[in-house]
Design a protein around this motif. Sequence first.
Motif, short mmCIF file in Angstrom:
data_model
loop_
_atom_site.label_atom_id
_atom_site.label_comp_id
_atom_site.label_asym_id
_atom_site.label_seq_id
_atom_site.Cartn_x
_atom_site.Cartn_y
_atom_site.Cartn_z
N LEU A 1 0.83 -1.20 0.00
CA LEU A 1 0.00 0.00 0.00
C LEU A 1 0.87 1.25 0.00
CD1 LEU A 1 -2.85 -1.07 2.47
CD2 LEU A 1 -2.97 -0.83 -0.01
N GLY A 2 2.07 1.15 0.58
CA GLY A 2 3.02 2.25 0.48
C GLY A 2 3.44 2.48 -0.96
N CYS A 3 3.65 1.38 -1.69
CA CYS A 3 3.95 1.48 -3.13
C CYS A 3 2.81 2.17 -3.87
CB CYS A 3 4.18 0.10 -3.73
SG CYS A 3 5.68 -0.74 -3.17
N ALA A 4 1.57 1.82 -3.51
CA ALA A 4 0.41 2.44 -4.14
C ALA A 4 0.33 3.92 -3.83
CB ALA A 4 -0.87 1.74 -3.67
N SER A 5 0.82 4.30 -2.67
CA SER A 5 0.81 5.71 -2.28
C SER A 5 1.86 6.53 -3.02
CB SER A 5 1.03 5.82 -0.76
OG SER A 5 0.96 7.16 -0.33
N GLY A 6 3.02 5.93 -3.26
CA GLY A 6 4.10 6.66 -3.93
C GLY A 6 3.99 6.68 -5.44
N GLN B 1 -7.86 4.24 -6.63
CA GLN B 1 -7.00 3.60 -7.62
C GLN B 1 -7.72 3.47 -8.96
OE1 GLN B 1 -6.01 0.00 -5.49
NE2 GLN B 1 -4.10 0.84 -4.72
N SER B 2 -9.02 3.26 -8.93
CA SER B 2 -9.80 3.19 -10.17
C SER B 2 -9.75 4.53 -10.91
CB SER B 2 -11.25 2.81 -9.87
OG SER B 2 -11.33 1.55 -9.24
N ILE B 3 -9.86 5.62 -10.16
CA ILE B 3 -9.78 6.96 -10.75
C ILE B 3 -8.39 7.20 -11.33
CG2 ILE B 3 -9.89 9.43 -10.27
CD1 ILE B 3 -11.98 8.78 -8.12
N VAL B 4 -7.36 6.77 -10.61
CA VAL B 4 -5.98 6.91 -11.11
C VAL B 4 -5.81 6.11 -12.39
CG1 VAL B 4 -3.55 6.38 -10.63
CG2 VAL B 4 -4.98 7.38 -8.84
N LEU B 5 -6.37 4.91 -12.44
CA LEU B 5 -6.26 4.06 -13.63
C LEU B 5 -6.91 4.72 -14.83
CD1 LEU B 5 -5.54 1.38 -15.02
CD2 LEU B 5 -7.70 0.44 -14.15
N LEU B 6 -8.13 5.19 -14.68
CA LEU B 6 -8.86 5.81 -15.79
C LEU B 6 -8.17 7.09 -16.25
CD1 LEU B 6 -12.55 5.31 -14.58
CD2 LEU B 6 -11.35 4.05 -16.38
N GLY C 1 1.75 1.49 -20.10
CA GLY C 1 2.41 0.52 -19.21
C GLY C 1 2.14 0.82 -17.76
N MET C 2 2.07 2.12 -17.42
CA MET C 2 1.76 2.51 -16.05
C MET C 2 0.36 2.06 -15.65
SD MET C 2 4.51 4.13 -14.86
CE MET C 2 5.48 2.92 -15.77
N CYS C 3 -0.55 1.99 -16.62
CA CYS C 3 -1.90 1.48 -16.34
C CYS C 3 -1.85 0.06 -15.81
CB CYS C 3 -2.76 1.53 -17.60
SG CYS C 3 -3.23 3.18 -18.15
N LEU D 1 -2.25 -3.75 -11.20
CA LEU D 1 -1.61 -4.70 -10.30
C LEU D 1 -1.77 -4.26 -8.85
CD1 LEU D 1 0.13 -7.28 -10.20
CD2 LEU D 1 2.16 -5.82 -10.32
N LEU D 2 -1.62 -2.96 -8.59
CA LEU D 2 -1.81 -2.44 -7.24
C LEU D 2 -3.26 -2.60 -6.79
CD1 LEU D 2 0.36 0.81 -7.54
CD2 LEU D 2 0.91 -1.25 -6.22
N MET D 3 -4.18 -2.47 -7.71
CA MET D 3 -5.59 -2.69 -7.37
C MET D 3 -5.84 -4.14 -6.98
SD MET D 3 -7.39 -0.39 -10.37
CE MET D 3 -9.07 -0.73 -9.85
#
Length: 206
Positions: free
Chosen positions: A25-30, A97-102, A190-192, A197-199
């Motif tokens: 979750l720290g990875c997801a935050s950064g 994370q869904s908002i970040v993905l879109l 690729g970042m998507c 993966l984080l989701m």
Amino acid sequence: MNSSLNWSQTLRSYLDKRLLWVFMLGCASGFPWVLIGSNMSGWLTDAGLSRSAIGFFGSVFTVYAINFLWAPLVDRVKLPVLHAWLGQRRSWIFLCQSIVLLSTFGIAQFDPANSLVFTSLLALCIATASSTQDIAIDAYRIDTFASSDSHRLPQASAMAVIGWWTGYSLPGYLAFINADSIGWNGVYLGMCFIVALLMLFTVLVK
């Protein structure tokens, strides 16, 4: 002997699965900082935009300083459907994370040099979702090690920081070494995959 025993006990304590979740979750935050920070600056520079235009994107980070304004909502509002599936903390993390993905997928479809305003709006969406996600992640970490395990909060904080820097530095490095070969649009696609993966990890967290 006592010193080696203490070191052994300390290392074993970091094998707690909950600390792995805190790390992820720290990875997801950064990670979102890569999308709207180093990656975006590199893309805008390659596109030939002025420093003032690049500085304009930096203003989206302001939301991180004021996310305390909506922190009570993250703590109390129950999201429809997602709350029943993932609980209070993870439902908010998953939504953000869904908002970040879109938004990341949206950025990948355009050239910021030609769509500066639209790209900046998507970057603002990422920053707002990311800062909101940070609220839920911090609350999750505290909830996980509350009461009898409160003495492990320093370890959890350390793992969160390590995760943040991992989520920020590693994807950023991969982006820059591949930008010339696949282009920045390809990098953001690729970042998507990384966001997805984080989701998945958010869903698997217990």
